[in-house]
Structure formats: C-alpha cells, structure tokens
Design an enzyme around this catalytic site. Structure first.
Site, mmCIF file in Angstrom:
data_model
loop_
_atom_site.group_PDB
_atom_site.id
_atom_site.type_symbol
_atom_site.label_atom_id
_atom_site.label_comp_id
_atom_site.label_asym_id
_atom_site.label_seq_id
_atom_site.Cartn_x
_atom_site.Cartn_y
_atom_site.Cartn_z
ATOM 1 N N GLY A 79 29.730 65.613 18.351
ATOM 2 C CA GLY A 79 31.043 64.953 18.314
ATOM 3 C C GLY A 79 30.919 63.480 18.642
ATOM 4 O O GLY A 79 31.826 62.883 19.231
ATOM 5 N N GLN A 104 36.272 59.877 20.348
ATOM 6 C CA GLN A 104 36.716 58.850 21.306
ATOM 7 C C GLN A 104 35.694 58.644 22.429
ATOM 8 O O GLN A 104 35.362 57.523 22.766
ATOM 9 C CB GLN A 104 38.070 59.269 21.896
ATOM 10 C CG GLN A 104 38.777 58.139 22.621
ATOM 11 C CD GLN A 104 39.825 58.633 23.608
ATOM 12 O OE1 GLN A 104 39.864 59.817 23.952
ATOM 13 N NE2 GLN A 104 40.683 57.735 24.053
ATOM 14 N N ASP A 132 27.607 64.498 14.155
ATOM 15 C CA ASP A 132 29.028 64.735 13.918
ATOM 16 C C ASP A 132 29.138 65.324 12.521
ATOM 17 O O ASP A 132 28.141 65.403 11.800
ATOM 18 C CB ASP A 132 29.813 63.407 14.020
ATOM 19 C CG ASP A 132 31.258 63.644 14.466
ATOM 20 O OD1 ASP A 132 31.956 64.438 13.804
ATOM 21 O OD2 ASP A 132 31.683 63.064 15.481
ATOM 22 N N ASP A 160 27.052 70.823 12.022
ATOM 23 C CA ASP A 160 28.197 71.722 12.126
ATOM 24 C C ASP A 160 27.982 72.526 13.406
ATOM 25 O O ASP A 160 27.107 73.384 13.463
ATOM 26 C CB ASP A 160 28.227 72.641 10.890
ATOM 27 C CG ASP A 160 29.272 73.728 11.027
ATOM 28 O OD1 ASP A 160 30.038 73.717 12.023
ATOM 29 O OD2 ASP A 160 29.324 74.603 10.140
ATOM 30 N N TYR A 163 43.156 75.290 23.783
ATOM 31 C CA TYR A 163 42.162 74.324 24.265
ATOM 32 C C TYR A 163 41.877 74.562 25.752
ATOM 33 O O TYR A 163 40.721 74.656 26.173
ATOM 34 C CB TYR A 163 42.730 72.920 24.025
ATOM 35 C CG TYR A 163 41.956 71.779 24.621
ATOM 36 C CD1 TYR A 163 40.684 71.453 24.171
ATOM 37 C CD2 TYR A 163 42.532 70.979 25.612
ATOM 38 C CE1 TYR A 163 40.002 70.372 24.702
ATOM 39 C CE2 TYR A 163 41.851 69.889 26.137
ATOM 40 C CZ TYR A 163 40.586 69.594 25.687
ATOM 41 O OH TYR A 163 39.907 68.523 26.211
HETATM 42 N N1 SER Z 1 43.171 64.318 26.464
HETATM 43 C C1 SER Z 1 43.140 65.738 26.300
HETATM 44 C C2 SER Z 1 44.282 66.213 25.512
HETATM 45 O O1 SER Z 1 45.331 65.607 25.593
HETATM 46 C C3 SER Z 1 43.132 66.413 27.637
HETATM 47 O O2 SER Z 1 41.837 66.722 27.973
HETATM 48 O O3 SER Z 1 44.175 67.205 24.872
#
Ligand code: SER
Length: 319
Positions: free
Chosen positions: A10, A14, A36, A53, A142
């Site tokens: 990745g 960011q 990536d 991948d 997540y």
């Molecule tokens: N910056 C992330 C998000 O907003 C949090 O770990 O998903």
C-alpha cells in the site's frame, strides 16, 4: 547497521508514500521495495517498485524469494468509510493479507509493522482520554478487522516469537498524499478547500471531536517504535497514540486566522454515524513510557505548516 531489505505494501497511499521516502533516506533507495496495485509517481518512483495484490499469498512468496525481506510494513487496507460499502471484501482484504504477512514473518524471521486504528473502539468505550486497555467494541468492518488483526499480531508474537509492532493511528493529516476512504478525511479536505475555494461543506457535524495527528508525527512515531529495542515494546497488540483532539469548528477557526474569509457549512452523511462511535481523545501513556513517544505538532503549528505547504503545492500544480 545490519543490511535491511524492506517491503512496503500500500505504498502509494497516504501513509506509505511518506513512510517510504523516510525509510529510503535511512536505508537507501535500493533497500526499500514499494508495492501497490498502482504504479508510484514522482519521488516514490525513484527506487524498486513491485505490483502486488495483497490478496495473493503466492505474490508475497514470490517477492520474498526475490528480495529476502528483513522488514515488512504492511499498510494496504480498506479504511472505515470505503469499507462500509463492501464489508465482506474489507474483512477478506484486511485479514487475509495480514495473515499472509504474519506467516511469511514466522517462516523467515521478518520484522513486521502493521497499523491499527482508533476504529477498534466503539460507543461503549470511554470517549475521553480512551485508555490503552479498555472496552473495545468496533462497529465498522474496518474496525473489526483491525481489532482481530491486533489479536493475531499478539498471537504470532507469543506463539512464534514474531517481532510485530503496531500503532492505533488517529486520523492522519498530510499535504503530500490525499487521504482515501476514511471518516477522518474531512480534516485533510478542509485545508484543500480553504485554499482552493474559500469554502467547505463538511460531512461531519461541527462539534464532532476526533483524535487526529499530523503526518510528520505519525511517521516519526512509526520509525521510533520500529527502532525501539524489543524489551521496550511491551505491547504486542497495538499502541494508543493520542495526537490531537479537535472538532471541525476548531480546525476551521484555526484556518480562519490565516484565511479570514473561509467559511464552512455542515452536512453530515453516513460517516457521522461512524465518527459517533469513535473516541474524542486518546490516552497514550504507555507509548510515552515504553518507547519515549512525544508529540510535536499541535493544531496551530500543524495548520500553519499545512497551509504554507499546500499553497506551494497547489500553485505549482496550476502553473
Ligand atoms: N483514518 C481512518 C479512517 O477514518 C481511521 O483509522 O478510517
């Protein structure tokens, strides 16, 4: 210093795009392989790149055979907001890839960095100065994947001795690479819009406090944790990092000190519900005492730096 061979997954994202440059500065361009699904641009392209991948265990094994990695920074993941659009895929991508990395680490004695997040916390968690060890009840795909990942990291460390280290990042703010798919992204977008348009429509309500951090602090924290001696890293789940705590009106007021005509309107969307389950602020006492963590940027200092650098970046883009 022992010769290192480092993989970053990745790496065009960011965090990765900045971490890769710091690691290359430290270990040399050739020692840091950026990977990536898309090709790197600019400075990031000045060194080895491999298309990877992360859903493919074979790809990881193939790259290991080629480079014999000593460290992996496994950053590839779907974040909170994009994750809610496809929860099962988020689980598969975030979890399978971590397990492939941990297995590789177990077999070949590789040191691992894997980011966790404030998304592990939930509405039952104490919202202010959230402690390191507390009620942890994530509500996003997540967050669930990050909490499970923390447990797998701890498991691989205790059972197999894998040297794996992790931080629960707050929302990260940077002028270099835009954030993508997170709930905290407003705190990056607001600076771009302030400079480009003088106004911003915020997708969170004005009084939504969240933990945040400026990217230089986050990169430094990551490197400091990875460089700490093993005995100092007492936590093998993931460390809380406090960073800053602010709401949209506070960051807007800070921007207005530099751009007085800047205006913000508020139109909360589905991300508000996610933000409402996360802490307002974090306690990072353990990171401070275990490996000496200390924050450098507060909101005014970050804002000044963001605006100065973004103005230069955006001016160069149009000219
Ligand atoms: N910056 C992330 C998000 O907003 C949090 O770990 O998903």
């Amino acid at each position: 210093m022992a010769k290192e061979s480092i993989l970053i997954t990745g790496a065009c994202g960011q965090i990765g795009s900045e971490l890769a440059l710091s690691l290359r500065q430290k270990y040399g361009n050739a020692a840091v392989v950026v990977s990536d699904v898309r090709a790197p641009q600019g400075e990031l392209a000045e060194g080895p790149f491999e298309k990877l991948d992360v859903n493919s265990e074979k790809d990881f094994e193939r790259l290991y055979e080629q480079y014999k990695f000593t460290q992996i920074y496994h950053l590839a993941a779907l974040l909170s907001a994009s994750g809610e659009k496809n929860p099962l895929f988020t689980w598969q991508l975030n979890m399978n890839s971590l397990l492939y990395v941990l297995e590789l680490a177990r077999q070949h004695n590789i040191k691992i960095y894997w980011p966790s997040s404030i998304a592990v916390f939930g509405p039952e968690t104490p919202a202010n100065h959230t402690p390191q060890h507390t009620v942890i009840t994530p509500r996003t795909a997540y967050g669930i994947s990050k909490l499970s990942g923390e447990h797998w990291c701890k498991y691989y460390h205790e059972r197999y001795g894998v040297d794996v280290r992790s931080i629960r990042y707050p929302g990260l703010i940077s002028y270099k690479t835009p954030a993508g798919g997170g709930t905290t992204d407003y705190a990056v977008d607001i600076y771009y819009k302030a400079i480009e348009e003088g106004q911003y429509e915020c997708f969170l309500s004005q009084d939504t406090y969240l933990p945040m951090m400026y990217m230089p602090d986050a990169i430094r924290a990551t490197l400091e944790l990875m460089e700490a001696t093993s005995e100092r890293v007492k936590n093998r789940w993931a460390y809380n990092l406090a960073g800053l705590s602010f709401c949209p009106t506070q960051v807007a007021a800070e921007i207005q000190k530099v751009i007085p005509d800047f205006t913000v309107t508020y139109k909360p969307d589905f991300r508000q519900k996610i933000a409402d389950t996360w802490p307002n602020s974090i306690d990072d006492h353990d990171a401070q005492t275990d490996w000496g963590w200390k924050l450098e940027y507060d909101l005014p200092k970050m804002t000044e730096d963001m605006i100065k650098n973004l103005r230069t970046k955006l001016k160069n883009k149009v000219s």
